[in-house]
Design a protein around this motif. Structure first.
Motif, PDB file in Angstrom:
ATOM      1  N   LEU A 172       1.032  -1.202   0.107  1.00  0.00           N
ATOM      2  CA  LEU A 172      -0.051   0.064   0.054  1.00  0.00           C
ATOM      3  C   LEU A 172       0.844   1.277   0.006  1.00  0.00           C
ATOM      4  O   LEU A 172       1.676   1.387   0.928  1.00  0.00           O
ATOM      5  CB  LEU A 172      -0.893  -0.057   1.202  1.00  0.00           C
ATOM      6  CG  LEU A 172      -1.907   1.354   1.375  1.00  0.00           C
ATOM      7  CD1 LEU A 172      -2.972   1.127   0.212  1.00  0.00           C
ATOM      8  CD2 LEU A 172      -2.460   0.967   2.551  1.00  0.00           C
ATOM      9  N   LEU A 173       0.658   2.117  -1.065  1.00  0.00           N
ATOM     10  CA  LEU A 173       1.448   3.195  -1.132  1.00  0.00           C
ATOM     11  C   LEU A 173       0.661   4.505  -0.631  1.00  0.00           C
ATOM     12  O   LEU A 173       1.306   5.523   0.088  1.00  0.00           O
ATOM     13  CB  LEU A 173       1.817   3.816  -2.418  1.00  0.00           C
ATOM     14  CG  LEU A 173       3.215   2.920  -3.348  1.00  0.00           C
ATOM     15  CD1 LEU A 173       3.251   3.464  -4.648  1.00  0.00           C
ATOM     16  CD2 LEU A 173       4.354   3.327  -2.289  1.00  0.00           C
ATOM     17  N   SER A 230     -21.027   6.348  -5.756  1.00  0.00           N
ATOM     18  CA  SER A 230     -20.369   7.103  -4.786  1.00  0.00           C
ATOM     19  C   SER A 230     -18.766   6.333  -4.510  1.00  0.00           C
ATOM     20  O   SER A 230     -19.154   5.284  -4.071  1.00  0.00           O
ATOM     21  CB  SER A 230     -21.075   7.893  -3.695  1.00  0.00           C
ATOM     22  OG  SER A 230     -22.097   8.643  -4.136  1.00  0.00           O
ATOM     23  N   PRO A 231     -17.877   6.960  -4.481  1.00  0.00           N
ATOM     24  CA  PRO A 231     -16.617   6.363  -3.776  1.00  0.00           C
ATOM     25  C   PRO A 231     -16.722   6.181  -2.257  1.00  0.00           C
ATOM     26  O   PRO A 231     -17.012   6.728  -1.739  1.00  0.00           O
ATOM     27  CB  PRO A 231     -15.547   7.239  -4.260  1.00  0.00           C
ATOM     28  CG  PRO A 231     -15.907   8.590  -4.281  1.00  0.00           C
ATOM     29  CD  PRO A 231     -17.653   8.404  -4.879  1.00  0.00           C
ATOM     30  N   VAL A 232     -16.163   4.813  -1.990  1.00  0.00           N
ATOM     31  CA  VAL A 232     -16.233   4.647  -0.662  1.00  0.00           C
ATOM     32  C   VAL A 232     -14.684   4.113  -0.381  1.00  0.00           C
ATOM     33  O   VAL A 232     -13.857   3.652  -1.184  1.00  0.00           O
ATOM     34  CB  VAL A 232     -17.310   3.320   0.030  1.00  0.00           C
ATOM     35  CG1 VAL A 232     -18.600   3.784  -0.321  1.00  0.00           C
ATOM     36  CG2 VAL A 232     -16.822   2.174  -0.923  1.00  0.00           C
ATOM     37  N   ASP A 233     -14.351   4.094   0.910  1.00  0.00           N
ATOM     38  CA  ASP A 233     -12.898   3.662   1.270  1.00  0.00           C
ATOM     39  C   ASP A 233     -12.998   2.087   0.909  1.00  0.00           C
ATOM     40  O   ASP A 233     -13.256   1.365   1.473  1.00  0.00           O
ATOM     41  CB  ASP A 233     -12.816   3.768   2.816  1.00  0.00           C
ATOM     42  CG  ASP A 233     -11.367   3.684   3.196  1.00  0.00           C
ATOM     43  OD1 ASP A 233     -10.225   2.964   2.162  1.00  0.00           O
ATOM     44  OD2 ASP A 233     -10.812   3.883   4.468  1.00  0.00           O
ATOM     45  N   PRO A 234     -11.846   1.862  -0.011  1.00  0.00           N
ATOM     46  CA  PRO A 234     -11.901   0.448  -0.250  1.00  0.00           C
ATOM     47  C   PRO A 234     -11.143  -0.449   0.849  1.00  0.00           C
ATOM     48  O   PRO A 234     -11.172  -1.756   0.651  1.00  0.00           O
ATOM     49  CB  PRO A 234     -10.665   0.734  -1.373  1.00  0.00           C
ATOM     50  CG  PRO A 234     -10.554   1.982  -2.147  1.00  0.00           C
ATOM     51  CD  PRO A 234     -11.022   2.635  -0.884  1.00  0.00           C
ATOM     52  N   LEU A 265      -7.148   3.452  -3.454  1.00  0.00           N
ATOM     53  CA  LEU A 265      -5.920   2.924  -2.924  1.00  0.00           C
ATOM     54  C   LEU A 265      -4.865   2.892  -4.074  1.00  0.00           C
ATOM     55  O   LEU A 265      -5.318   2.717  -5.210  1.00  0.00           O
ATOM     56  CB  LEU A 265      -5.928   1.654  -2.366  1.00  0.00           C
ATOM     57  CG  LEU A 265      -7.006   1.636  -1.238  1.00  0.00           C
ATOM     58  CD1 LEU A 265      -6.979  -0.127  -0.838  1.00  0.00           C
ATOM     59  CD2 LEU A 265      -6.634   2.220  -0.197  1.00  0.00           C
ATOM     60  N   LEU A 266      -3.490   3.264  -3.767  1.00  0.00           N
ATOM     61  CA  LEU A 266      -2.572   3.191  -4.653  1.00  0.00           C
ATOM     62  C   LEU A 266      -1.757   1.936  -4.060  1.00  0.00           C
ATOM     63  O   LEU A 266      -1.092   1.936  -3.137  1.00  0.00           O
ATOM     64  CB  LEU A 266      -1.998   4.276  -4.900  1.00  0.00           C
ATOM     65  CG  LEU A 266      -0.777   4.420  -6.160  1.00  0.00           C
ATOM     66  CD1 LEU A 266      -1.698   4.526  -7.521  1.00  0.00           C
ATOM     67  CD2 LEU A 266       0.045   5.691  -6.098  1.00  0.00           C
ATOM     68  N   THR A 294       2.284   0.839 -10.457  1.00  0.00           N
ATOM     69  CA  THR A 294       1.271   1.152  -9.467  1.00  0.00           C
ATOM     70  C   THR A 294      -0.211   0.550  -9.896  1.00  0.00           C
ATOM     71  O   THR A 294      -0.700   0.950 -11.045  1.00  0.00           O
ATOM     72  CB  THR A 294       1.105   2.640  -9.059  1.00  0.00           C
ATOM     73  OG1 THR A 294       1.078   3.394 -10.251  1.00  0.00           O
ATOM     74  CG2 THR A 294       2.288   2.920  -8.436  1.00  0.00           C
ATOM     75  N   LEU A 295      -1.073  -0.007  -8.968  1.00  0.00           N
ATOM     76  CA  LEU A 295      -2.210   0.026  -9.542  1.00  0.00           C
ATOM     77  C   LEU A 295      -3.470   0.692  -8.591  1.00  0.00           C
ATOM     78  O   LEU A 295      -3.469   0.678  -7.342  1.00  0.00           O
ATOM     79  CB  LEU A 295      -2.849  -1.493  -9.061  1.00  0.00           C
ATOM     80  CG  LEU A 295      -4.171  -2.158  -9.489  1.00  0.00           C
ATOM     81  CD1 LEU A 295      -4.473  -2.100 -11.122  1.00  0.00           C
ATOM     82  CD2 LEU A 295      -4.471  -3.597  -8.865  1.00  0.00           C
TER      83      LEU A 295
END
Length: 377
Positions: free
Chosen positions: A245-246, A363-367, A262-263, A353-354
């Motif tokens: 996790l970056l 709506s985006p949520v925390d992955p 997330l990156l 990086t992915l």
């Protein structure tokens, strides 16, 4: 050198060396993993489910190569540690050799003579009898260290061939996997994408949110309903790619830009897989995100994966968990490049990086509420 000085020298040399795990054993185990992956590749061609077999083969190669990198890092650290210890003890070793040489070459009458007379000679003889086995033991320990340094250096030299074979094997497995996925016709489909409608949607939207909102428009007909529900898997899903996790949800990058995803830092050409059974809602280039795969594991929930060099499958297909959906960007490293990184810390070879975004009701949520990232645990 006096006998007292010799005893002091022996005390210095007898200091315990820092313990370490078996780095050579780790490297040899990794080599065995790569050999096993080669066998898997040979057997995958006759498997009834070639995609599944080749997926496991690619993952076996990737695990073996990662283990080899780690093993070589440990080998390099151990070799450097031993070399530094031997260099630091060079003066002491010279003194030890001088003591041993004096004992071996001095004639008995000289050894028996002592300025203090017979009593001093007797005491010196007793001390010498106690010191000699310890000197021998330390000499054997130094020899073992020198032998280990030579063994580790030879192992690093031989690793180049193992790495070359492993890298060739994983590349062959990736090519065969891509072909097998393209040839597969057994997966169910919820819809068939219309290329014209897809192109119109892409050209008319400027944001991921706008594109996701219009996904229903890319189908050439109706999209079959689904009752899939993976709610109970929230927080337990594996990351689509093996990596580190970056950057977390909403964290700003060096340019001050914050993204709702997330990156993940991954190795070049690493395999990207579906974290859960899902429908491929879209795959291909999109906006400024590069190649993108959008998966729908349940109604009104999308997993957006971007930053891939290649994407697999077709829009509309329903794929099982663990199905390959693409490969990361980058070039396959050369054996010399891996060996040059062997002395550095972990993560230096994860150059790609992915980006992972999860959208619920568009709506985006925390992955991290869905995926295991290893953060904090």
């Amino acid at each position: 050198m006096t006998l007292r000085a010799g005893l002091f020298l022996l005390a210095l040399l007898a200091a315990p060396l820092q313990s370490a795990a078996d780095p050579a054993g780790a490297a040899r185990t990794a080599a065995a993993q790569l050999e096993g992956a080669s066998v898997q590749l040979q057997e995958a061609g006759s498997s009834r489910d070639r995609v599944k077999a080749l997926t496991a083969t690619v993952q076996a190669f990737e695990a073996g190569l990662a283990a080899m990198r780690d093993g070589l890092r440990r080998v390099a650290r151990r070799e450097a540690q031993l070399s530094a210890q031997l260099a630091a003890r060079q003066e002491e070793v010279s003194g030890l050799l001088g003591i041993i040489q004096t004992i071996e070459t001095s004639p008995p009458p000289v050894l028996m003579v002592h300025p203090s007379g017979p009593l001093g000679a007797a005491r010196s003889a007793m001390m010498l009898a106690e010191v000699t086995p310890a000197l021998h033991a330390r000499a054997q320990s130094l020899k073992a260290d020198l032998d280990e340094v030579q063994s580790l250096r030879l192992l690093q030299q031989n690793a180049a061939r193992t790495l070359e074979e492993g890298l060739a094997g994983v590349q062959s497995a990736r090519v065969q996997l891509s072909t097998a996925i393209a040839d597969r016709t057994t997966l169910p489909k919820r819809f068939t994408a219309d290329p014209v409608r897809t192109a119109i949607l892409i050209s008319s939207t400027e944001t991921l949110s706008g594109f996701a909102d219009g996904l229903a428009e890319i189908a050439g007909g109706d999209i079959a309903g689904t009752s899939a529900d993976i709610t109970e898997l929230r927080g337990t899903l594996p990351l689509p790619v093996e990596g580190l996790l970056l950057r977390g949800y909403g964290e700003r990058d060096a340019a001050g830009i914050a993204r709702p995803g997330l990156l993940i830092a991954a190795r070049p050409r690493a395999l990207v897989t579906a974290p859960a059974a899902a429908t491929i809602r879209y795959r291909g280039p999109l906006l400024d995100l590069g190649n993108v795969v959008i998966l729908e594991p349940q109604p009104d929930t999308l997993f957006v994966l971007s930053g891939l060099a290649e994407v697999f499958g077709e829009a509309g297909q329903v794929i099982p968990a663990g199905t390959p959906v693409g490969l990361m960007s980058g070039e396959n490293p050369k054996p010399d490049a891996i060996l040059s990184l062997s002395g550095e810390g972990g993560g230096t070879d994860r150059t790609e990086t992915l980006y992972i975004e999860v959208r619920m009701d568009n709506s985006p949520v925390d992955p991290e509420t869905w995926f295991r990232t290893g953060k904090g645990g």
